[in-house]
Structures are given as C-alpha cells and as structure tokens.
Design an enzyme around this catalytic site. Sequence first.
Site, PDB file in Angstrom:
ATOM      1  N   GLY A   9      -7.871  11.976   3.438  1.00  0.00           N
ATOM      2  CA  GLY A   9      -8.681  13.008   4.744  1.00  0.00           C
ATOM      3  C   GLY A   9      -8.589  12.334   6.654  1.00  0.00           C
ATOM      4  O   GLY A   9      -9.286  12.856   7.176  1.00  0.00           O
ATOM      5  N   LYS A  17      -1.048   9.287  10.425  1.00  0.00           N
ATOM      6  CA  LYS A  17      -2.109   8.944   9.718  1.00  0.00           C
ATOM      7  C   LYS A  17      -2.997   8.598  10.700  1.00  0.00           C
ATOM      8  O   LYS A  17      -2.615   7.897  11.894  1.00  0.00           O
ATOM      9  CB  LYS A  17      -1.133   7.536   9.121  1.00  0.00           C
ATOM     10  CG  LYS A  17      -2.316   7.143   7.816  1.00  0.00           C
ATOM     11  CD  LYS A  17      -1.562   6.123   7.466  1.00  0.00           C
ATOM     12  CE  LYS A  17      -2.675   4.717   6.372  1.00  0.00           C
ATOM     13  NZ  LYS A  17      -2.206   3.886   5.681  1.00  0.00           N
ATOM     14  N   ASP A  28      -4.200   6.478  -6.219  1.00  0.00           N
ATOM     15  CA  ASP A  28      -3.448   7.038  -5.062  1.00  0.00           C
ATOM     16  C   ASP A  28      -2.326   6.559  -4.350  1.00  0.00           C
ATOM     17  O   ASP A  28      -1.891   7.377  -3.438  1.00  0.00           O
ATOM     18  CB  ASP A  28      -4.584   7.668  -4.817  1.00  0.00           C
ATOM     19  CG  ASP A  28      -5.719   6.899  -4.272  1.00  0.00           C
ATOM     20  OD1 ASP A  28      -6.570   5.477  -5.293  1.00  0.00           O
ATOM     21  OD2 ASP A  28      -5.601   5.942  -2.843  1.00  0.00           O
ATOM     22  N   ASN A  29      -2.490   4.975  -4.128  1.00  0.00           N
ATOM     23  CA  ASN A  29      -1.608   4.131  -3.474  1.00  0.00           C
ATOM     24  C   ASN A  29      -0.184   3.745  -4.545  1.00  0.00           C
ATOM     25  O   ASN A  29       0.425   2.396  -4.119  1.00  0.00           O
ATOM     26  CB  ASN A  29      -1.962   3.094  -3.196  1.00  0.00           C
ATOM     27  CG  ASN A  29      -2.934   2.981  -2.185  1.00  0.00           C
ATOM     28  OD1 ASN A  29      -2.626   4.388  -1.505  1.00  0.00           O
ATOM     29  ND2 ASN A  29      -3.840   1.935  -1.943  1.00  0.00           N
ATOM     30  N   GLY A  64     -12.011  10.605  10.501  1.00  0.00           N
ATOM     31  CA  GLY A  64     -10.377  11.190  10.296  1.00  0.00           C
ATOM     32  C   GLY A  64      -9.603  10.394  11.243  1.00  0.00           C
ATOM     33  O   GLY A  64      -8.059  10.426  11.535  1.00  0.00           O
ATOM     34  N   ASP A 107       1.199   2.868   2.045  1.00  0.00           N
ATOM     35  CA  ASP A 107      -0.118   2.886   2.579  1.00  0.00           C
ATOM     36  C   ASP A 107      -0.384   0.861   2.634  1.00  0.00           C
ATOM     37  O   ASP A 107      -0.936   0.618   1.833  1.00  0.00           O
ATOM     38  CB  ASP A 107      -1.017   3.288   0.758  1.00  0.00           C
ATOM     39  CG  ASP A 107      -1.083   5.125   1.844  1.00  0.00           C
ATOM     40  OD1 ASP A 107      -1.150   4.820   2.651  1.00  0.00           O
ATOM     41  OD2 ASP A 107      -1.882   5.781   0.492  1.00  0.00           O
TER      42      ASP A 107
END
Length: 484
Positions: free
Chosen positions: A94, A115, A258-259, A128, A268
């Site tokens: 995102g 990031k 997702d990590n 974002g 992350d």
Amino acid sequence: MSVTSDAAVTLHSRFARELPELAIGWQAEPAPAPRLLVLNDALATELGLDADWLRSPDGIGLLLGTDVPEGATPVAQAYAGHQFGGYVPRLGDGRALLLGELTDVHGRTRDLHLKGSGRTPFARGGDGLAVVGPMLREYIVSEAMHALGIPTTRSLAVVATGRDVWRETKQPGAVLARVASSHLRVGSFQYAYQYATAAKDDEVLRRLADHAISRHHPQAAEADNPYLALFEAVVSAQASLLAQWMLVGFIHGVMNTDNMTIAGETIDYGPCAFMDTFDPATVFSSIDHGGRYAYGNQPAVAHWNLARFAETLLPLIAEDVDTAVDLVTAALGQFPQQFDTAWSTGMRTKLGLSARVDHTTATALVNDLLVLLQQTRTDYTSAFRDLGRVARGAQPSLPFTDEWLSRWRACDPDPDVMDRVNPVYIPRNHLVEDALTAATTGDLAPLATLMTALKTPFTERAGFEAHAAPAPEDFGPYRTFCGT
C-alpha cells in the site's frame, strides 16, 4: 518518475516479468525537499553501489524511487494475509514499491524496495507515506539483527522527504530503502492461491512456486516432489529463524502471514522490540491487545502461519487432496522438533555447555534458569553476559541462586563460547526511543552512537557502558506502534 541512463546501478525486473498477476507497475511520489538521513555504506559496497553516488542528487533520487535506471519497472506487489488471525484477501504494497532486483558483489540476487514512497492501488484508506521515527526504527533493528547473525532484510538508507505527515500529530516524512533476498511472503502464496482458485487454473500458483524455488531453495527442484520440498525447506528455515529470535529475546510484534518470508528472513519491523526483563508473556505492540504475538507465543504462531502456507501448495503437491494433506501434515509436523533442536542447541551455547553435558542436565539448567530470571525480573540479555564473567571466576552481579550456579559450574562452562553468542549490545528500547526522538528533531548524533555499538554486538567497548545497561526504572512500561 524520471528515468536515467546512469550506469551506476542496473535493476532487473524478474518478479514483474515472471509474475505480472502479482504486480502493478507504479511510480513513487516526488519528495519536496529530500535529505539523506542515514546511508549504510557497507551494504552499498556489498551491493556494488557507490556510496558517494548514492549521496548525490541522482543517488537520492534512486533511494526515493523518483529517478530509476532505464529499463527498471517499479511495481507494487500483491499479497493477501491473515492479520491477527483474520483473513484479508487483498493487502499488497500500500505504501511500498519494489524498484527491481540487482546482483550484489557475491553474485546474489537482491531486491531493492522502498517503504513510504506514496499511495499505490493497494493503499486502501492509507496515505501511502511513512515518517522518520518508524523508518529509522527499522533501520536500527534490522541492522542490529544482521550484526547478531540473524537472517533479515537489510536497510540501505533513510531519506527525509521534507513533507509533513499526519499521524497522531504532525511528523516529518521519510522513505526507507531496504534490501532483501526477495519479498516473497506466505501472503504472496495466499494471493496466488485465491487467484488460481477463481481462474480454475493453477498456472499462476505454479509459476510463483517455481520462482520461489529458483530464488531461494534451488535444491527443491531436484526432489521427486519439488513443491513438497519447497514447503519442507521453508519449514526448516522458519524453525531456525524463530529459534534465533527467541535466543536473543526479539519480539516481532506483528507476525501476520504477510510478514513471514519464503526466504526465511525477518521482515517488516513495525512494533518490534527486544525483551528486557524475562517474561514469556511480554508484549510491546500497542495493537496486540490479546497477546497473540507475545514472546512465548512466537513459535506456535509461526507453526500456524506455515499451516496456512501449506494450504496454498496442496494443488501443486498432489492431484489427490487427501494425499496432499497427508504429505504437508507430515512435513509441518517437523517444525516443533526442528525448532526445539535449534533452541536447545542455542541455549546450550549461551550457557557454554559442551557436548559432554547430557541432554537431561542441560535442559534442566536452561529451564530452571528461565524460571529464575522470570521470578526475579532479571534482564535477559544482561544475565547471560554476567554468566560469562562468572565462568571466568567473577562474582555474579545478578540474582542467580547458589544451587543453580553450583550445578552450572559443575558442567565446566566455556566463557569464550558464551561471549561469542551472548550480545553485550542490543537495541535497548530506551536508547532506540532516545535516538528516534532526537532524529525527529534533526539531531542524528544519538543514532550514530547507537549504530556504532550495535555494529559489533558481542564485543565490549570502552565508553559504551550505557548502551549495555537495561533501561532505568523511570523509563516505565514500553509500548511500540506500527507507524502506519
């Protein structure tokens, strides 16, 4: 975004080319007044990049994603994930971009990833953006993990954007440039699995698995069942990784699927922190109200995440679902033993115990020590360094019982072995906060001093005594935040 023909860096677009269904071409947002806050010169050299060039306007443009090499295809990656146990079918980058892959001086393929580079189609309600504090936290902790010898993504640079970002208050914006073996996650496979299910075609899922095998676990390609071998390799990598986390008292804070990476690297660094006083129930994350990701729960959570990974591979492992389930269940069942072996071996080393000490004796020493540390609220990291001094004949400065010390000394512990694995310096929570607070106001000196200590975590250095000490009592209860 501008394109440069500068030969200072070559970026490939293998992920974007091989897996277009999991990638959306995108551009980073311009930064109104960029300023380089910190650059990892050693990592730049390892990547074959000129650190002086990275400090130039063109180099900073690369670190922001606004000035990329000709032929590069920056993409936002798609993935799904279980977040605190609840499935979210569409997460994705995102506020991040994969600029591309580069080949380092050792011939390894590495992702260059940003990031905080601006909104993408996966941003949902987010802006974002990222801010200086959390991006520097990832820089600090990821580089500390690397120095400790723990597999991790790396931090190349943090660039302040000159843009104000609103969180609870107005904060200075920043972009983190990070490096990884890849950004393939369990969530990547969850996304591909649901894509394949909707299309009634496993081709995308198979392509993703082949990509993962090629990049991270090439030995799996030679197996009779390559996709089962891929799963087994990831199980082993994660068992090793989780043991290494636990041995140094690291708490990730947000172990969503997702990590969890396919490469077995830590990724992350949001609400992460290192445990101070030993307690398996330790939680630092402000959003982990139920303690799902507490220190002592991390191995079980990893096991659960791997079960979700196994589910995505079933169509590739065997045509018959029952057969596939049996195969992955057996492979998944190896995780607890692999973790226990890695943990036990690591704890023996932390206590300086040789192979001559039998398993029963070593296990009792470890378990009794951990109970003692918890009961006395003793600092976890300091305890093992203190024991190293005791093994050399010093008097203990922490509250170990005479009975435990007698049993341990009878095993003839090796202090040199202990000092090679028990860090003097970790990212102490109060020191990290001091560095981040100062950096947010423009003072980078505390950050530089902290990074100097963390670069050689196992070696005591004169003048850094404060960096080895636990937080003062008035520091109070510690809470961490995602920074999203």
